[in-house]
Motif scaffolding. Sequence first.
Motif, PDB file in Angstrom:
ATOM      1  N   SER A 178       0.829  -1.201   0.000  1.00 40.93           N
ATOM      2  CA  SER A 178       0.000   0.000   0.000  1.00 40.93           C
ATOM      3  C   SER A 178       0.868   1.257   0.000  1.00 40.93           C
ATOM      4  O   SER A 178       2.058   1.207  -0.320  1.00 40.93           O
ATOM      5  CB  SER A 178      -0.956  -0.014   1.193  1.00 40.93           C
ATOM      6  OG  SER A 178      -1.925   1.004   1.064  1.00 40.93           O
ATOM      7  N   SER A 179       0.268   2.372   0.366  1.00 43.45           N
ATOM      8  CA  SER A 179       0.959   3.659   0.278  1.00 43.45           C
ATOM      9  C   SER A 179       0.348   4.645   1.264  1.00 43.45           C
ATOM     10  O   SER A 179      -0.868   4.611   1.524  1.00 43.45           O
ATOM     11  CB  SER A 179       0.825   4.214  -1.146  1.00 43.45           C
ATOM     12  OG  SER A 179       1.202   5.568  -1.214  1.00 43.45           O
ATOM     13  N   ALA A 180       1.185   5.539   1.782  1.00 45.72           N
ATOM     14  CA  ALA A 180       0.692   6.602   2.664  1.00 45.72           C
ATOM     15  C   ALA A 180      -0.270   7.528   1.936  1.00 45.72           C
ATOM     16  O   ALA A 180      -1.060   8.227   2.563  1.00 45.72           O
ATOM     17  CB  ALA A 180       1.867   7.396   3.231  1.00 45.72           C
ATOM     18  N   SER A 181      -0.218   7.521   0.599  1.00 43.72           N
ATOM     19  CA  SER A 181      -1.124   8.376  -0.171  1.00 43.72           C
ATOM     20  C   SER A 181      -2.572   7.937  -0.049  1.00 43.72           C
ATOM     21  O   SER A 181      -3.480   8.639  -0.498  1.00 43.72           O
ATOM     22  CB  SER A 181      -0.715   8.396  -1.647  1.00 43.72           C
ATOM     23  OG  SER A 181      -0.823   7.105  -2.208  1.00 43.72           O
ATOM     24  N   ALA A 182      -2.831   6.781   0.588  1.00 43.50           N
ATOM     25  CA  ALA A 182      -4.206   6.323   0.810  1.00 43.50           C
ATOM     26  C   ALA A 182      -4.943   7.215   1.800  1.00 43.50           C
ATOM     27  O   ALA A 182      -6.185   7.246   1.808  1.00 43.50           O
ATOM     28  CB  ALA A 182      -4.199   4.882   1.316  1.00 43.50           C
ATOM     29  N   ARG A 183      -4.186   7.933   2.619  1.00 50.37           N
ATOM     30  CA  ARG A 183      -4.819   8.780   3.633  1.00 50.37           C
ATOM     31  C   ARG A 183      -5.201  10.143   3.053  1.00 50.37           C
ATOM     32  O   ARG A 183      -4.456  10.731   2.267  1.00 50.37           O
ATOM     33  CB  ARG A 183      -3.876   8.960   4.824  1.00 50.37           C
ATOM     34  CG  ARG A 183      -3.634   7.664   5.579  1.00 50.37           C
ATOM     35  CD  ARG A 183      -2.884   7.895   6.872  1.00 50.37           C
ATOM     36  NE  ARG A 183      -1.476   8.193   6.647  1.00 50.37           N
ATOM     37  CZ  ARG A 183      -0.529   7.277   6.485  1.00 50.37           C
ATOM     38  NH1 ARG A 183      -0.835   5.986   6.490  1.00 50.37           N
ATOM     39  NH2 ARG A 183       0.726   7.618   6.304  1.00 50.37           N
ATOM     40  N   SER A 184      -6.359  10.646   3.472  1.00 52.78           N
ATOM     41  CA  SER A 184      -6.850  11.939   2.981  1.00 52.78           C
ATOM     42  C   SER A 184      -6.062  13.080   3.592  1.00 52.78           C
ATOM     43  O   SER A 184      -5.524  12.972   4.701  1.00 52.78           O
ATOM     44  CB  SER A 184      -8.329  12.099   3.324  1.00 52.78           C
ATOM     45  OG  SER A 184      -9.105  11.079   2.718  1.00 52.78           O
ATOM     46  N   TRP A 185      -5.996  14.199   2.882  1.00 57.80           N
ATOM     47  CA  TRP A 185      -5.367  15.399   3.412  1.00 57.80           C
ATOM     48  C   TRP A 185      -6.348  16.167   4.298  1.00 57.80           C
ATOM     49  O   TRP A 185      -7.533  16.309   3.956  1.00 57.80           O
ATOM     50  CB  TRP A 185      -4.931  16.322   2.266  1.00 57.80           C
ATOM     51  CG  TRP A 185      -3.826  15.761   1.425  1.00 57.80           C
ATOM     52  CD1 TRP A 185      -2.543  15.525   1.796  1.00 57.80           C
ATOM     53  CD2 TRP A 185      -3.914  15.385   0.048  1.00 57.80           C
ATOM     54  NE1 TRP A 185      -1.812  15.018   0.747  1.00 57.80           N
ATOM     55  CE2 TRP A 185      -2.630  14.927  -0.351  1.00 57.80           C
ATOM     56  CE3 TRP A 185      -4.950  15.394  -0.906  1.00 57.80           C
ATOM     57  CZ2 TRP A 185      -2.357  14.478  -1.630  1.00 57.80           C
ATOM     58  CZ3 TRP A 185      -4.671  14.940  -2.183  1.00 57.80           C
ATOM     59  CH2 TRP A 185      -3.402  14.491  -2.538  1.00 57.80           C
ATOM     60  N   ALA A 186      -5.822  16.658   5.415  1.00 53.03           N
ATOM     61  CA  ALA A 186      -6.625  17.542   6.273  1.00 53.03           C
ATOM     62  C   ALA A 186      -6.515  18.966   5.747  1.00 53.03           C
ATOM     63  O   ALA A 186      -5.496  19.366   5.200  1.00 53.03           O
ATOM     64  CB  ALA A 186      -6.129  17.463   7.712  1.00 53.03           C
ATOM     65  N   GLY A 187      -7.568  19.721   5.925  1.00 52.41           N
ATOM     66  CA  GLY A 187      -7.539  21.108   5.477  1.00 52.41           C
ATOM     67  C   GLY A 187      -8.941  21.638   5.243  1.00 52.41           C
ATOM     68  O   GLY A 187      -9.908  20.933   5.535  1.00 52.41           O
ATOM     69  N   PRO A 188      -9.049  22.834   4.667  1.00 51.49           N
ATOM     70  CA  PRO A 188      -7.943  23.704   4.262  1.00 51.49           C
ATOM     71  C   PRO A 188      -7.347  24.450   5.450  1.00 51.49           C
ATOM     72  O   PRO A 188      -8.009  24.568   6.470  1.00 51.49           O
ATOM     73  CB  PRO A 188      -8.610  24.661   3.262  1.00 51.49           C
ATOM     74  CG  PRO A 188     -10.056  24.682   3.663  1.00 51.49           C
ATOM     75  CD  PRO A 188     -10.362  23.342   4.257  1.00 51.49           C
TER      76      PRO A 188
END
Length: 278
Positions: free
Chosen positions: A150-160
């Motif tokens: 897998s990849s850490a890119s699976a997690r959503s970004w917090a923001g804005p």
Amino acid sequence: MSGRFSGRRAIVTGASRGIGAGVAERLAAEGAAMALVARTVEGHDRLVGSLQETADRLAAYGVPVALVPVDLSDPEARSRVVDTAAERLGGPIDILVNNAAAAMYGDVADLSLKRRRLLFELNVHAPFDLAQAAIPAMRAAGQGWIVNMSSASARSWAGPPFDLGSQGATTAAYGASKSALNRMTNGLGAELHGTGIRVNTIEPRAAVLTEGADALVGGKLRADQVETLEQMVEAVVALCDCPADVTGASMVSLDLLAEWDIEVRSLDGTAPDDSTTN
């Protein structure tokens, strides 16, 4: 070498270079019979590494090695992978490492349906087609190990505001496919718990600068944003003989090594790798 995997048969996809080739070498060094799966048999027009080069390295370990060249984006072609590997290795598959993946980045607003479909075909459907093909024999044996990369890119970004990193939002579709992989792995692990089949994902905590990754982001990362190939391989291999109750989990390489107090070794398994720190 400990002979830790002696008597076991393993499939590693994406075994022509990078993490896949490293995992295949370490499993072979520890005694596993290996089926190497990828498209590139003799050479690639842009990247170093091929199935034959990996097989040549594995010859030093004296284990059976089978080449299974296939385009995993083709459902019909990949439907034969597990049976072909078992036939060439002389018995059912004990370990399946789904490492092959499509890493296509692009602006979400413009990413074509063709590319989105290919991402999910290779990163979700192919691993689970191979898993479904391997499960009956694993169930009959009362044990088996399925490891999905897998990849850490699976997690959503917090923001804005959003801290998107060096690649911006271009990794979103790739990350979505890996998020699907994590969730499907969790479900399969839960479903098979009690059968002796372990199903887990593992992702690097930092970038592993394999041939492909170096071409994409080489020179853009700080030293603390990179982990070694040996560290990643060690974490993958740990899940290739983990206990039965370690299943349905999404794990992170360096965190797993620290939590389980695992010494990182060279790819041939003979010595601690002095270039690594946990």
